[in-house]
Design a protein around this motif. Sequence first.
Motif, PDB file in Angstrom:
ATOM      1  N   LYS A  97       0.863  -1.184   0.000  1.00 28.05           N
ATOM      2  CA  LYS A  97       0.000   0.000   0.000  1.00 28.05           C
ATOM      3  C   LYS A  97       0.898   1.231   0.000  1.00 28.05           C
ATOM      4  O   LYS A  97       1.871   1.316   0.742  1.00 28.05           O
ATOM      5  N   ALA A 119       1.499   5.211   0.711  1.00 23.30           N
ATOM      6  CA  ALA A 119       1.017   6.262   1.610  1.00 23.30           C
ATOM      7  C   ALA A 119       0.286   7.321   0.792  1.00 23.30           C
ATOM      8  O   ALA A 119       0.669   7.621  -0.337  1.00 23.30           O
ATOM      9  N   LEU A 136      -0.838   7.598   7.697  1.00 24.19           N
ATOM     10  CA  LEU A 136      -0.977   6.479   8.633  1.00 24.19           C
ATOM     11  C   LEU A 136      -0.367   6.862   9.970  1.00 24.19           C
ATOM     12  O   LEU A 136       0.809   7.211  10.048  1.00 24.19           O
ATOM     13  N   ILE A 166      -2.654   1.048  12.538  1.00 23.88           N
ATOM     14  CA  ILE A 166      -2.072   0.082  11.595  1.00 23.88           C
ATOM     15  C   ILE A 166      -3.027  -1.084  11.391  1.00 23.88           C
ATOM     16  O   ILE A 166      -3.250  -1.527  10.265  1.00 23.88           O
ATOM     17  N   HIS A 195      -5.995   0.120   9.147  1.00 22.51           N
ATOM     18  CA  HIS A 195      -5.693   0.481   7.769  1.00 22.51           C
ATOM     19  C   HIS A 195      -5.020  -0.622   6.958  1.00 22.51           C
ATOM     20  O   HIS A 195      -5.191  -0.674   5.744  1.00 22.51           O
ATOM     21  N   LEU A 196      -4.235  -1.483   7.604  1.00 23.44           N
ATOM     22  CA  LEU A 196      -3.428  -2.424   6.827  1.00 23.44           C
ATOM     23  C   LEU A 196      -3.720  -3.900   7.053  1.00 23.44           C
ATOM     24  O   LEU A 196      -3.438  -4.716   6.177  1.00 23.44           O
ATOM     25  N   TYR A 204       4.226  -0.865   3.557  1.00 26.05           N
ATOM     26  CA  TYR A 204       3.656   0.477   3.475  1.00 26.05           C
ATOM     27  C   TYR A 204       4.752   1.394   2.955  1.00 26.05           C
ATOM     28  O   TYR A 204       5.781   1.590   3.605  1.00 26.05           O
ATOM     29  N   ASP A 228       6.096   4.973   1.771  1.00 25.24           N
ATOM     30  CA  ASP A 228       5.913   6.415   1.856  1.00 25.24           C
ATOM     31  C   ASP A 228       6.933   7.060   0.917  1.00 25.24           C
ATOM     32  O   ASP A 228       8.131   7.083   1.199  1.00 25.24           O
TER      33      ASP A 228
END
Length: 157
Positions: free
Chosen positions: A102, A104, A110, A117, A120-121, A136, A138
Amino acid sequence: MQSGDGFIVILIVLGLAAWLYLYSRGRIKRTVEEGSPFDFLTGDDVPEDEAIGLLEEEGYRVVSGKLRIPIQIMVNDEDEVLHSRLFIDYVVKKGSEYFTVKLAKERKPLDMTGSAIREHLMIYQLLYPHTAGVLYVDLETKQVDRFIFDIDADDEE
């Protein structure tokens, strides 16, 4: 050779044949069960971008680009069905392990707390339980965080 020796040899050969059959069967079963959790993916070329470059620097190989998972939601057994979808930005592989990725989003950062966490994940780990975890990425900070969810019903904390 004595009269019972032939019988013993036949028993040994039968035992070895049975062992070979069971061993082969178990090996094939393990191979099928441990296969790629993403066997449905095609070999589509994924256009090179900043996220892929960052993932490759970290040692990951991109297996697939964006995946769209459609979701149908029924509420209170009514005829109306709500539609939604989940998106996975990439699927990557490192060694023999697969990870969902995923990216950011600037408008939805996040929060690095356990509950955020999880909210969302963790869904991406639950969606593909044979994956090793969720990455994740970014792009702003050029950081790749790896999250591995260990769901243990016996561990009450």
